[in-house]
Design an enzyme around this catalytic site. Sequence first.
Site, PDB file in Angstrom:
ATOM      1  N   MET A 199       1.852 -46.842 -56.030  1.00 35.54           N
ATOM      2  CA  MET A 199       3.134 -46.354 -56.524  1.00 35.54           C
ATOM      3  C   MET A 199       4.112 -47.513 -56.673  1.00 35.54           C
ATOM      4  O   MET A 199       3.992 -48.527 -56.010  1.00 35.54           O
ATOM      5  CB  MET A 199       3.655 -45.275 -55.606  1.00 35.54           C
ATOM      6  CG  MET A 199       2.890 -43.982 -55.871  1.00 35.54           C
ATOM      7  SD  MET A 199       3.328 -42.674 -54.786  1.00 35.54           S
ATOM      8  CE  MET A 199       2.596 -43.238 -53.302  1.00 35.54           C
TER       9      MET A 199
ATOM     10  N   HIS B  13      -4.514 -58.251 -55.723  1.00 33.11           N
ATOM     11  CA  HIS B  13      -4.967 -56.857 -55.750  1.00 33.11           C
ATOM     12  C   HIS B  13      -6.458 -56.747 -55.454  1.00 33.11           C
ATOM     13  O   HIS B  13      -6.890 -55.971 -54.603  1.00 33.11           O
ATOM     14  CB  HIS B  13      -4.651 -56.244 -57.116  1.00 33.11           C
ATOM     15  CG  HIS B  13      -5.051 -54.800 -57.239  1.00 33.11           C
ATOM     16  ND1 HIS B  13      -6.255 -54.410 -57.748  1.00 33.11           N
ATOM     17  CD2 HIS B  13      -4.408 -53.664 -56.855  1.00 33.11           C
ATOM     18  CE1 HIS B  13      -6.329 -53.081 -57.706  1.00 33.11           C
ATOM     19  NE2 HIS B  13      -5.229 -52.607 -57.170  1.00 33.11           N
TER      20      HIS B  13
ATOM     21  N   SER C   2     -34.042 -29.188 -30.421  1.00 35.16           N
ATOM     22  CA  SER C   2     -33.462 -30.174 -31.321  1.00 35.16           C
ATOM     23  C   SER C   2     -33.030 -29.423 -32.579  1.00 35.16           C
ATOM     24  O   SER C   2     -33.852 -28.742 -33.207  1.00 35.16           O
ATOM     25  CB  SER C   2     -34.492 -31.248 -31.653  1.00 35.16           C
ATOM     26  OG  SER C   2     -33.928 -32.158 -32.553  1.00 35.16           O
TER      27      SER C   2
HETATM   28  P1  ADP Z   1       4.446 -52.184 -52.473  1.00 39.92           P
HETATM   29  O1  ADP Z   1       4.227 -50.925 -51.720  1.00 39.92           O
HETATM   30  O2  ADP Z   1       3.784 -52.231 -53.789  1.00 39.92           O
HETATM   31  O3  ADP Z   1       4.228 -53.389 -51.627  1.00 39.92           O
HETATM   32  P2  ADP Z   1       7.251 -52.573 -51.999  1.00 39.92           P
HETATM   33  O4  ADP Z   1       8.191 -51.437 -51.990  1.00 39.92           O
HETATM   34  O5  ADP Z   1       6.849 -53.074 -50.677  1.00 39.92           O
HETATM   35  O6  ADP Z   1       5.999 -52.171 -52.860  1.00 39.92           O
HETATM   36  O7  ADP Z   1       7.957 -53.684 -52.837  1.00 39.92           O
HETATM   37  C1  ADP Z   1       7.411 -54.559 -53.752  1.00 39.92           C
HETATM   38  C2  ADP Z   1       7.923 -55.960 -53.503  1.00 39.92           C
HETATM   39  O8  ADP Z   1       9.334 -56.002 -53.586  1.00 39.92           O
HETATM   40  C3  ADP Z   1       7.573 -56.483 -52.127  1.00 39.92           C
HETATM   41  O9  ADP Z   1       7.246 -57.830 -52.221  1.00 39.92           O
HETATM   42  C4  ADP Z   1       8.831 -56.295 -51.356  1.00 39.92           C
HETATM   43  O10 ADP Z   1       8.919 -57.195 -50.292  1.00 39.92           O
HETATM   44  C5  ADP Z   1       9.902 -56.535 -52.413  1.00 39.92           C
HETATM   45  N1  ADP Z   1      11.122 -55.800 -52.097  1.00 39.92           N
HETATM   46  C6  ADP Z   1      11.272 -54.476 -51.946  1.00 39.92           C
HETATM   47  N2  ADP Z   1      12.521 -54.138 -51.604  1.00 39.92           N
HETATM   48  C7  ADP Z   1      13.221 -55.291 -51.538  1.00 39.92           C
HETATM   49  C8  ADP Z   1      14.583 -55.618 -51.212  1.00 39.92           C
HETATM   50  N3  ADP Z   1      15.450 -54.666 -50.867  1.00 39.92           N
HETATM   51  N4  ADP Z   1      14.936 -56.901 -51.246  1.00 39.92           N
HETATM   52  C9  ADP Z   1      14.028 -57.845 -51.592  1.00 39.92           C
HETATM   53  N5  ADP Z   1      12.758 -57.627 -51.898  1.00 39.92           N
HETATM   54  C10 ADP Z   1      12.333 -56.353 -51.879  1.00 39.92           C
HETATM   55 MG    MG Z   2       3.561 -52.038 -55.958  1.00 40.57          MG
END
Ligand code: ADP
Ligand code: MG
Length: 888
Positions: free
Chosen positions: A108, A459, A777
Amino acid sequence: MSNKYVYYFGNGKAEGRAEMKELLGGKGANLAEMTNLGIPVPPGFTISTEACDQYYKNNLSHSDEVKKQVTDNLERLEKEMGKKLGDADDPLLVSVRSGAAVSMPGMMDTVLNLGLNAKAVEGIAKNTGNVRFAWDAYRRFIQMFGDVVMGVPHHDFEKALNGVKDEKGVENDIDLDADDLKKVVEAYMKVYEKHVGKGFPQDPIEQLWAAIDAVFSSWNNERAIKYRQINKIGDLLGTAVNVQSMVFGNWSETSGTGVCFSRDPSTGEKYFYGEYLMNAQGEDVVAGIRTPQPLSSLEDTNPEVYKQLVDVKDRLEAHYKDMQDMEFTIQEGKLFLLQTRNGKRTGKAAVKIAVDLVSEGLIDKETAVTRVTADQLDQLLHPMISPKVKKTLKAMAKGLEASPGAAVGKVVFTAEDAEKWTEKGEKVVLVRNETSPEDIGGMHVSEGILTATGGMTSHAAVVARGMGTPCVAGCKAIVIDEKAKQFTVEGKVFKEGDVITLDGSDGEVYEGAVELEKPEIQGELDTLLGWADEIRHGAKREGVAEGFFVRANADLPEDARKAVEFGAEGIGLTRTEHMFFDEAKLGPFRRMIVADSLEERKEALKPILELQTEDFKGIFKAMDGKPVTVRLLDPPLHEFVPHTEAEVRALAKELGKDEEKLIKRVEGLKELNPMLGHRGCRLGITYPEVYDMQVEAIMSAAAQVAKEGVDVRPEIMIPLVGTYKELELLRANAEKVIQSVLEKTGSKVEYMIGTMIEIPRAALTSDQIAPHADFYSFGTNDLTQMTFGYSRDDVGTFVPEYIEKKILKEDPFQSLDTEGVGQLVKMGVEKGRSVKPDLKTGICGEHGGDPASIAFCYGAGLNYVSCSPYRVPIARLAAAQAVVAAGK
Ligand code: ADP
Ligand code: MG
Ligand code: MG
């Protein structure tokens, strides 16, 4: 359902906790937990999975209650940050992140930098004094929002970006300055408008709700559904949404972003492992666009931040008592944690980490055995290239050792082809530049995965480790031409269908098929399984003898030896039918089947007696000191005679019989429904001399090896009993033979006579049968067949569709149907023990090696499970897990 849908975290305190994963998703629950631990986390709030569930039930709309709580929490966040969404001077930017209770990597999508618009971008520029940064953030946001929320093709944004780069004659994003990025934004706006049909939304609140909707909707996108199917994830409400204030890894040269593991997820080594990129944001590290740097170089260039990171890592690991997988961002030299979770790991790493955590005093042995799944253990029992063979090989290329184990297969270049080819029965290795979430299906069916770009956290690497599929990533020496369906290594061309071998344990790739071998149980694995044994042996259940044991199904001395090596504590099933199939025995046995008189039959059986005695001696010796259950002949006689007329005529000549008479005789053996026909104990009753011969062979073998000092414990098992009369009669016959053998040889051998419970009637009348049996068994293959009325050999024609249509949860021949067949097992045990409290019981069907079925057997009071030799280590672990789970 509660009325609280939104949970705040910030200012050192959070409304959620780690235990609230179901409600807040893994990401949200751990962001809350980290906040409470005082670890630097950008503040924000989590919209619960209940809100997601409600969103679907309300026809894809939010209730007033949810809307109000989001608005309130946003205000709270703005207050804490001292910034407002969309502000022209100092705007708040947030990320909108998905996160379900179970982590689904790449399933997601996340939107970063939300809140930017024409005004706010100026505000950021002014406020940070970094115009380039502001426009870079804006263009990232338009791209992500367009792609994730509105479904604008990613590719079109790439094209627009490349257009500006080409115009300037540069290759990297980093070479674009503020003015270039303004041009990119302009071009992106056009792309957006062309696809969406209206301009890019300037109202941050509109942006926010659109992003929240998109995250909720992504719960049911095809990739997410497929991932849940493959990983058997059901019964979840939905995903949570995290709205979190942004920190910026792309702020400056002293900023960056990375991912790290508190221990090596590939080997389990206690080594702080990770990758990062300076001046980069979010997913740049995992996207494989720029090559990330190892964490060790952060230690050199930025020791201050590195020290903070090590400290956080140590605290998180000690707190969660497990290996952590973390995401971090550095903004202007200050560290922020954006995610932590128990890290996915290879089977090898799972075992090492579990054992190490016990010696470090963080967890106990009971916890350790629950930390390794059957699938992870299975990986360790998978093929590898033996060190001996390895020495003779020359790799054609070397990449990163992304997921261990070796694989041989034909090269394919798309996930789709991987699925197509495996359907045709081919074994394939999927070769790609980098995989993406759409490739999940194809990755799942491939023997191995090879990628040309991407790091250890790409990935391909992450997903392959989770699936236990061998993977070599970032193998730069291979140059892929996807269109032509070929790749080249130093000028040599490999086409689709060519065979290669890869070794995910060291990253090497070989031309052609390399011989693979099964690994052995040693080191930490041996330790962990030893703990599992300890736990099983000490298992206490009311009314059941202490311990829960693991045996193997083995028909040959080699198999029996293998089983002992893997830790089997006995043989739960030796089938004797194959003993009639080898050349030396088949002739005499056929003579027996078609004989005209009892005398002739007995005469024919004589040579077989001696040969079978030798077979049994081999098994008894291999199982010195351990019980061996031998099942008397089970399949219908018809299986042993030739089927075509020509063959029967030839047999007649060979035996000196009348051809026509023999044809009739063989014809007479045919049955309409042999599975329900003249087989099992029914044969023993109509041809008593066959069972007599087998019992004599078993006991003579036992007597002979006992004289050689072997501790022999034969258990004679009579198959397919449906009424106690059958067992009563056959037991009496067997006792006669046994007494005569023991008298003749003058030896004392302890033996048992028991039966298989595999006909529903036997389970139903178990209290009548038990007085005649020393053990039961459960033959759950036949029991399943007869309880469902499904012919085991024909289920392929309809069971897959039954599973697809959710009529069945899974194939009942693989995992025991605890609701139906399970009742018969329980009843068989209970009724049997009601008249014979110490009745020994076990299971020898296919289910004996299936973890869920093993847990059921423990609950039903069985003394042991029996499975194929290669499943024995898994059964040892699963049995211990059942014991631990029952004790909780
Ligand atoms: P996934 O589940 O695909 O890892 P994430 O929600 O963790 O998705 O976010 C994708 C990327 O964006 C990650 O590298 C995360 O650390 C970064 N990220 C998410 N939210 C923030 C934020 N508030 N500030 C900086 N980086 C963020
Ligand atoms: Mg992602
Ligand atoms: Mg993440």
